[in-house]
Write an enzyme that holds these catalytic residues in place. Structure first.
Site, short mmCIF file in Angstrom:
data_model
loop_
_atom_site.label_atom_id
_atom_site.label_comp_id
_atom_site.label_asym_id
_atom_site.label_seq_id
_atom_site.Cartn_x
_atom_site.Cartn_y
_atom_site.Cartn_z
N TRP A 35 0.85 -1.19 0.00
CA TRP A 35 0.00 0.00 0.00
C TRP A 35 0.89 1.24 0.00
O TRP A 35 1.87 1.32 0.75
CB TRP A 35 -0.90 -0.04 1.24
CG TRP A 35 -1.84 1.12 1.36
CD1 TRP A 35 -2.63 1.65 0.39
CD2 TRP A 35 -2.09 1.88 2.55
NE1 TRP A 35 -3.36 2.70 0.89
CE2 TRP A 35 -3.05 2.85 2.21
CE3 TRP A 35 -1.62 1.81 3.85
CZ2 TRP A 35 -3.54 3.77 3.14
CZ3 TRP A 35 -2.09 2.71 4.79
CH2 TRP A 35 -3.04 3.68 4.44
N ASP A 67 -0.64 -5.53 9.33
CA ASP A 67 -1.65 -4.54 9.00
C ASP A 67 -2.94 -5.29 8.67
O ASP A 67 -3.02 -6.03 7.68
CB ASP A 67 -1.19 -3.71 7.79
CG ASP A 67 -2.13 -2.54 7.49
OD1 ASP A 67 -3.18 -2.42 8.14
OD2 ASP A 67 -1.81 -1.76 6.57
N LYS A 94 -13.13 -0.34 6.51
CA LYS A 94 -13.78 -1.20 5.53
C LYS A 94 -14.81 -2.12 6.18
O LYS A 94 -15.95 -2.20 5.74
CB LYS A 94 -12.74 -2.05 4.78
CG LYS A 94 -12.09 -1.34 3.61
CD LYS A 94 -11.06 -0.33 4.04
CE LYS A 94 -10.36 0.31 2.84
NZ LYS A 94 -9.39 1.33 3.27
#
Length: 402
Positions: free
Chosen positions: A130, A211, A246
């Site tokens: 990311w 993560d 999310k």
């Protein structure tokens, strides 16, 4: 004072989304931003969150600051969600958590703890990873290293290269791992690969930094943290950055947590004290609204099952979209995009060249990142055929997919 400062370029992902919004083409397709969207292109509010919010409006009597560690119900719930109700680390008091402004805040606070404990630590990032990992972890002055992860030819994890690179890690290093739904490629480690990675971490002594931004959006809430829990059972220390953007839909509420599993309870208390001091220096107090809502969902016998059903429905929709996209792309292009079906979460790398990506934008108003990353959740019945035909059009001149 400010006359020496130059204007900096905008964020490339947000810039693409803005360009798409301004595009007058009625057939335009936006697959840029990493947000979940339903079939109508809207990022929905979970019913469980709506109900928790209504409850909060009825009950809230003060807007005083939260404690520095954050909302108690949220902290308890996120620890259990990640590690499991029966976690031996939780039972032993070896786990600390601090509510943060989103997963970004958790990553930055984790970097601060690493820098304080071991200034010479190197942080290993996957290639690709990311885009925000690099500035969030590197901004505290930590040295960054890369390990190979994704193989563009096979469209999968190059596990042999990954393990070979991580053999060069030192015991004082930190290895950043995507817990599930790898961003940007969607290619996750298998259970066997997680087991081998855990053995490597145990042998070398590096600290895993996991993560977890998409728990519940690959195979299920419990299944998606199998690798994380295996690491917690295998090594004495694990750092976790968790996001509720999310899987709770709390994007704008900036709800996350840094969770650290320490070698013992005393070290966990020390880490919590260090973390709260670092947080005080960065943002002082955490935002309340999203964490309180998630905390209510965690603790409610009615809202928790509702949230789990809603999350499972999102996961099922994206997996169905993957299968449908493979069917459409294969038929339109004559190439094989079967790898998309086996990936997890919201993202996939189509394997298109930079020129093909640019032609998608300029000739067809299909917006994807330069890496050819697409957001699966941005696909719907109204745009999937146009997307497939557009990809086929830009591939014809090259007659290949990388």
């Amino acid at each position: 004072m400010f006359e020496t400062l130059e204007e900096l370029p905008g964020d490339p992902i947000l810039g693409l989304a803005a360009a798409c919004k301004a595009d007058p083409n009625p057939n335009k397709v936006d697959l840029t931003l990493g947000v979940y969207m339903d079939e109508s292109g809207v990022t929905p509010v979970f019913d469980a969150i709506r109900q928790a919010q209504a409850q909060l409006v009825r009950e809230e009597s003060s807007k005083v600051y939260l404690p520095q560690v954050g909302d108690a119900e949220f902290n308890s719930g996120i620890r259990s969600l990640l590690l499991g109700e029966s976690s031996s680390a939780l039972a032993a008091g070896r786990v600390m958590s601090i509510q943060t402004p989103g997963g970004c805040g958790a990553l930055r606070l984790g970097a601060e703890l690493v820098k304080s404990a071991e200034p010479a630590a190197r942080v290993w990032l996957s290639t690709p990873s990311w885009a925000n990992h690099k500035p969030l972890l590197g901004s505290v002055g930590l040295e960054l290293q890369n390990y190979r992860y994704y193989d563009s030819d096979s469209h999968g994890v190059n596990f042999g290269a990954m393990m070979a690179d991580l053999e060069q890690a030192r015991s004082t290093d930190v290895v950043l791992l995507h817990g599930c739904c790898h961003n940007p490629c969607g290619a996750d480690l298998s259970r066997q690969q997680w087991s081998e990675l855990a053995a490597l971490a145990q042998r070398i002594g590096f600290t895993p930094f996991v993560d977890v931004a998409y728990q519940g959006m690959a195979d299920g809430i419990e299944e998606d943290v199998h690798g994380l829990r295996l690491l917690v059972d295998s090594v004495p220390e694990v750092i976790i950055a968790a996001s509720c953007s999310k899987n709770f839909g709390l994007y704008r509420e900036r709800t996350g947590a840094i969770v650290v599993v320490a070698a013992d309870a005393a070290r966990a208390r020390a880490l919590q004290s260090q973390g709260t001091v670092a947080a005080r220096c960065i943002y002082s107090m955490p935002p309340a609204h999203g964490a309180i809502l998630a905390g209510k969902v965690f603790s409610s016998e009615q809202l928790n099952p509702l949230w789990r059903r809603e999350l499972a429905a999102m996961c099922e929709r994206m997996n169905s979209l993957r299968a449908l996209l493979v069917e459409k792309l294969n038929a339109a292009t004559g190439a094989e995009f079967n790898f998309i079906r086996g990936e997890k979460g919201m993202f996939s790398l189509l394997g298109l060249s930079a020129e093909q990506v640019q032609r998608l934008r300029t000739e067809h108003s299909v917006y994807i990142l330069g890496s050819s990353r697409i957001n699966i959740a941005g696909i719907n019945p109204d745009n999937i055929d146009y997307l497939a035909s557009s990809v086929a059009s830009v591939m014809r001149s090259h007659n290949s997919v990388r």
